[in-house]
Scaffold this motif. Structure first.
Motif, short mmCIF file in Angstrom:
data_model
loop_
_atom_site.label_atom_id
_atom_site.label_comp_id
_atom_site.label_asym_id
_atom_site.label_seq_id
_atom_site.Cartn_x
_atom_site.Cartn_y
_atom_site.Cartn_z
N LEU A 1 0.86 -1.19 0.00
CA LEU A 1 0.00 0.00 0.00
C LEU A 1 0.89 1.23 0.00
N GLU A 2 0.73 2.07 -1.01
CA GLU A 2 1.57 3.26 -1.15
C GLU A 2 0.87 4.46 -0.54
N ILE A 3 1.58 5.15 0.35
CA ILE A 3 1.04 6.28 1.11
C ILE A 3 1.58 7.59 0.54
N ASP A 4 0.68 8.57 0.39
CA ASP A 4 1.09 9.88 -0.10
C ASP A 4 1.49 10.83 1.02
N ALA A 5 0.82 10.78 2.17
CA ALA A 5 1.12 11.74 3.23
C ALA A 5 0.65 11.20 4.58
N LEU A 6 1.40 11.55 5.62
CA LEU A 6 1.05 11.24 7.00
C LEU A 6 0.35 12.47 7.60
#
Length: 601
Positions: free
Chosen positions: A482-487
């Motif tokens: 799962l690729e995350i763009d921002a926290l």
């Protein structure tokens, strides 16, 4: 916001409750900086653009895609000029034409565009859509012979026909001319004997527009038709059709056929949604009203409100209902068709639910196939109109290729539809099974395929596909992160954050919707909803409260953990607007959950 990355995975997540590691979506730091400086973007938004491969010089075009900047030369498509010449000549000579469409949204929206252009030219263009149950997909010799007997001289196939070798050969035999407008992948260099075959995915096409749906190819054809008609002087004393009026139909096909929203296709979809927001098409307007929805058109409207209803006719009703709805100018007819499709869609949901629940029982309680490289599940009586949707649902649940087969014992045949994972070529595996003599028919592409099989061969077919796909499936499973763009914190999840990232819309393949992660959150007020959904409130150290929902998950690991409530969770999802009672807020649509207690240090 922070990047949240660690060697063990984003936020240390090496294995989530769906079995995936998390990772930051990769982006070149220099490209991020150039987007920040050149476009005045925030660092997270600039990083999101860079991670989607948007070059520095294309940033403005990406954020503001226009047809003027990105519309391809129609002549760059092989056979496009020939197809336009044949069709304009048919208008001039008043030849009897029929448009032959596939029974899904892409076929219906393609057919409706041609019908509307011909209507503007004073020509009536009848629509023929094959029945999914009795005729199957695409043209057949019997259908073409019937059309010829009824007086047709020219047939235009849309969203089908590129592989209809036998049917088009039969058409030639009876003196029926065929023009093919398609987008499906073609195998080998052999072409059917059509008078013209326009397909950006034919082997010798150099247009570079292979991402288009058939509706997009048809829209380019309309530009070619206008150009040819202009060349022949057909607009002397007649108003030239304004193609912008039908951009909404092109966008419907692009979104509902899940095409890559890049380049010209992105511009077509963006501008098409703007046109759709006027709700001038009587059919789309009637569908919106019967669905009790409203507001400016979005990908959600097209893909989840309008599209399933249009498709319902082809799945469990009359196959031509969708094309008729999109092509009519009569509001009363549109309202009647929309009501019928809405009822069919409700029936489709119930049939789909029953088949899905039965398939899950077979997979989890009656076999160990959930551990296999791919899943092939079969049973008597499963409706062929919903098995493709069910295969997609099971693929989401088990994150591996799935083939669902409905068996008709009386006819001694099983009809199957499959969906695959990125990196696993399901179409190639089905083709191999056909060549091995296991199938009566079969074909497709990497992510979707269909087949026909004798019921007694199904166990052998399952073993063959598992063996054939094992190596690819193992590699794909390892790459399934799962690729995350921002926290973000729950307090930071507001309408401003949502609006900023909406500048990247429309979202779809090639332009994934931004994925946000919230770290070390606590789940409160968990509630199971009808349909197996779970709604919760998320809190964290920032003090914010964020409403969230996880769809169709009550009986999954995610649903069970959310319903336990409590803390110690990382949660990833997509921000959605929450306008209930005018509150102008947001909620998180949960994609994945990681339990900190299960992570390996």
């Amino acid at each position: 916001m922070a990047d949240g990355g660690t060697q063990a995975g984003y936020l240390g997540v090496s294995r989530s409750l769906t079995g995936r590691p998390w990772r930051a979506r990769p982006a070149d730091p220099e490209l991020v900086r150039r987007h920040q400086m050149g476009l005045g973007l925030s660092e997270p938004l600039a990083r999101a653009l860079a991670s989607r491969g948007v070059a520095a010089e294309m940033g403005e075009t990406y954020l503001n895609p226009t047809l003027r900047a990105l519309f391809p030369d129609p002549s760059s498509f092989t056979d496009m000029d020939r197809a336009a010449a044949i069709l304009v000549d048919a208008v001039v000579r008043d030849r009897r034409m029929v448009v032959f469409a596939d029974y899904d949204v892409d076929g219906a929206s393609s057919a409706a565009q041609l019908v509307r252009w011909m209507r503007a030219m004073g020509k009536d263009l009848p629509i023929y859509v094959p029945d999914r149950i009795t005729e199957g997909y695409g043209p057949s010799p019997a259908a073409f012979r019937r059309l010829r007997e009824e007086g047709a001289e020219l047939v235009v196939t849309v969203d089908c026909g590129a592989a209809a070798y036998e049917a088009i050969a039969a058409a030639v035999e009876v003196g029926l001319e065929v023009v093919v407008i398609d987008h499906h992948l073609m195998r080998g260099d052999e072409l059917p004997a059509a008078a013209a075959l326009v397909n950006p995915n034919r082997p010798d096409d150099t247009s570079g527009q292979g991402m288009l749906a058939a509706a997009g190819v048809t829209f380019v054809l309309l530009a070619a038709l206008n150009r040819e008609a202009r060349r022949q002087g057909l607009f002397d004393g007649r108003q030239e059709p304004d193609l912008r009026e039908w951009l909404d139909l092109a966008a419907m096909g692009a979104i509902c056929d899940v095409t890559e929203l890049v380049g010209f296709n992105r511009a077509l979809t963006t501008q098409g949604l703007k046109m759709m927001s006027n709700w001038r098409n009587p059919g789309l307007k009637a569908l919106l009203e019967v669905a009790k929805s409203q507001g400016p058109a979005t990908v959600f409207h097209a893909g989840f409100i309008l599209g399933p209803r249009i498709n319902a006719g082809g799945r469990i009703g009359r196959s031509d209902l969708g094309a008729r709805l999109l092509s009519t100018d009569d509001p009363a007819e549109a309202q009647a068709l929309a009501a019928e499709l809405d009822e069919l869609n409700a029936n489709r949901k119930e049939v789909e639910r029953e088949v899905l629940e039965a398939a899950v029982r077979v997979i989890e309680r009656e076999s160990n196939m959930a551990d296999a490289p791919m899943i092939l599940v079969a049973a008597d009586g499963w409706h062929p109109g919903v098995i493709g949707i069910v295969a997609g649902r099971l693929r989401e649940r088990y994150r591996k290729p799935v083939m669902v087969v409905g068996v008709d014992r009386a006819a001694n045949i099983g009809k199957g539809s499959g969906r695959s994972q990125p990196g696993v070529d399901l179409g190639r595996a089905v083709q191999a099974a056909y060549e091995a003599g296991l199938l009566l028919a079969g074909g497709g592409h990497a992510m979707a395929a269909g087949l026909s099989v004798r019921p007694d061969v199904i166990p052998e077919l399952r073993a063959f596909l598992c063996e054939h796909m094992a190596a690819e499936a193992e590699i794909a499973a390892e790459a399934d992160a799962l690729e995350i763009d921002a926290l973000v914190t729950t307090a930071a999840c507001d309408r401003g954050l949502y609006a900023g990232f909406q500048r990247m819309a429309p979202f779809g393949p090639g332009n994934p919707e931004p994925m946000f992660a919230c770290a070390d959150v606590r789940v409160e007020r968990a509630m199971a909803l009808k349909g197996g959904h779970v709604r919760v409130t998320l809190t964290d150290a920032s003090g914010g409260k964020l409403k969230a929902v996880a769809w169709r998950c009550e009986d999954t690991e995610i649903g069970k953990r959310l319903l336990q409530e409590g803390g110690g969770l990382h949660i990833a999802g997509r921000l959605k607007p929450d306008d209930w009672q005018g509150r102008q807020s947001v909620e998180l649509e949960i994609e994945d959950v990681a339990d900190l207690r299960r992570q390996i240090s």
